[in-house]
Design an enzyme around this catalytic site. Structure first.
Site, PDB file in Angstrom:
ATOM      1  N   THR A  19       5.062 -48.666  21.374  1.00 59.84           N
ATOM      2  CA  THR A  19       5.038 -49.579  22.514  1.00 59.84           C
ATOM      3  C   THR A  19       4.432 -50.908  22.098  1.00 59.84           C
ATOM      4  OG1 THR A  19       2.895 -48.697  23.233  1.00 59.84           O
ATOM      5  CG2 THR A  19       4.872 -47.728  24.230  1.00 59.84           C
ATOM      6  N   ASN A  21       1.908 -53.121  23.508  1.00 60.55           N
ATOM      7  CA  ASN A  21       0.861 -53.138  24.530  1.00 60.55           C
ATOM      8  C   ASN A  21       0.546 -54.555  24.989  1.00 60.55           C
ATOM      9  OD1 ASN A  21      -0.162 -50.175  24.595  1.00 60.55           O
ATOM     10  ND2 ASN A  21       0.195 -50.690  22.452  1.00 60.55           N
ATOM     11  N   GLU A  78       2.317 -50.654  28.868  1.00 56.07           N
ATOM     12  CA  GLU A  78       2.888 -50.329  27.570  1.00 56.07           C
ATOM     13  C   GLU A  78       4.410 -50.222  27.637  1.00 56.07           C
ATOM     14  OE1 GLU A  78       0.821 -47.154  25.456  1.00 56.07           O
ATOM     15  OE2 GLU A  78      -0.653 -47.144  27.086  1.00 56.07           O
TER      16      GLU A  78
END
Length: 163
Positions: A19, A21, A78
């Site tokens: 991901t 973030n 995320e």
């Protein structure tokens, strides 16, 4: 619009689903970070700004919340960026999902278009991975929509207008 920051590193290492973030400190949000409702969402994202010729808009599945499986104390946002089906990076991870590159410190332009489901505490990492893969499939399908809101949000991510 925000910056990509280091997370806990579990998306890539534990789950095989990296991901990007979102920084809570370096962002311009349409609502307060802490007021964002927890859950799993779908939308669009772009890394970098137009001056860097970063025109790729990715479909994205987004987790907002405390990741109950891991018991986080801080809320995170995320997004998992989904490469197109023909992109060689699309099925590169250990569980067959997109692996692009590291984006730390880069600008992320993220639009959350719709809600998929609540955050849930899963019994085992396999169940969590299965749910995330399903979220990715749903997100990809919903991002193909031709309704006005989907088109407007995709266009906003593509553009340069503020929040």
């Amino acid at each position: 619009v925000s910056k990509v920051v280091r997370g806990y590193g579990r998306g890539s290492s534990d789950l095989g689903i990296p991901t990007a973030n979102v920084s809570r400190e370096n962002g311009e949000f349409s609502t307060s970070f802490d007021d964002l409702p927890c859950g799993i969402y779908w939308g669009f994202a772009r890394i970098g700004d137009m001056s860097e010729n970063n025109e790729t808009v990715y479909k994205t599945a987004v987790s907002i919340g405390f990741n109950p499986y891991y018991g986080n104390e801080k809320k995170t946002v995320e997004p998992h960026l989904i490469a197109s089906p023909l992109d060689k990076r699309r099925h590169k991870s250990s569980c067959g999902e997109t692996v692009l590159r590291e984006f730390y410190g880069e600008t992320i332009r993220l639009s959350i278009v719709g809600y998929l489901r609540p955050e849930l505490p899963f019994e085992g990492i396999e169940k969590l991975i299965e749910a995330i893969k399903n979220d990715i499939k749903k997100s990809e399908h919903l991002c193909e929509g031709s309704d006005a809101r989907t088109i407007e949000e995709r266009d906003w991510v593509e553009g340069t207008n503020g929040v």
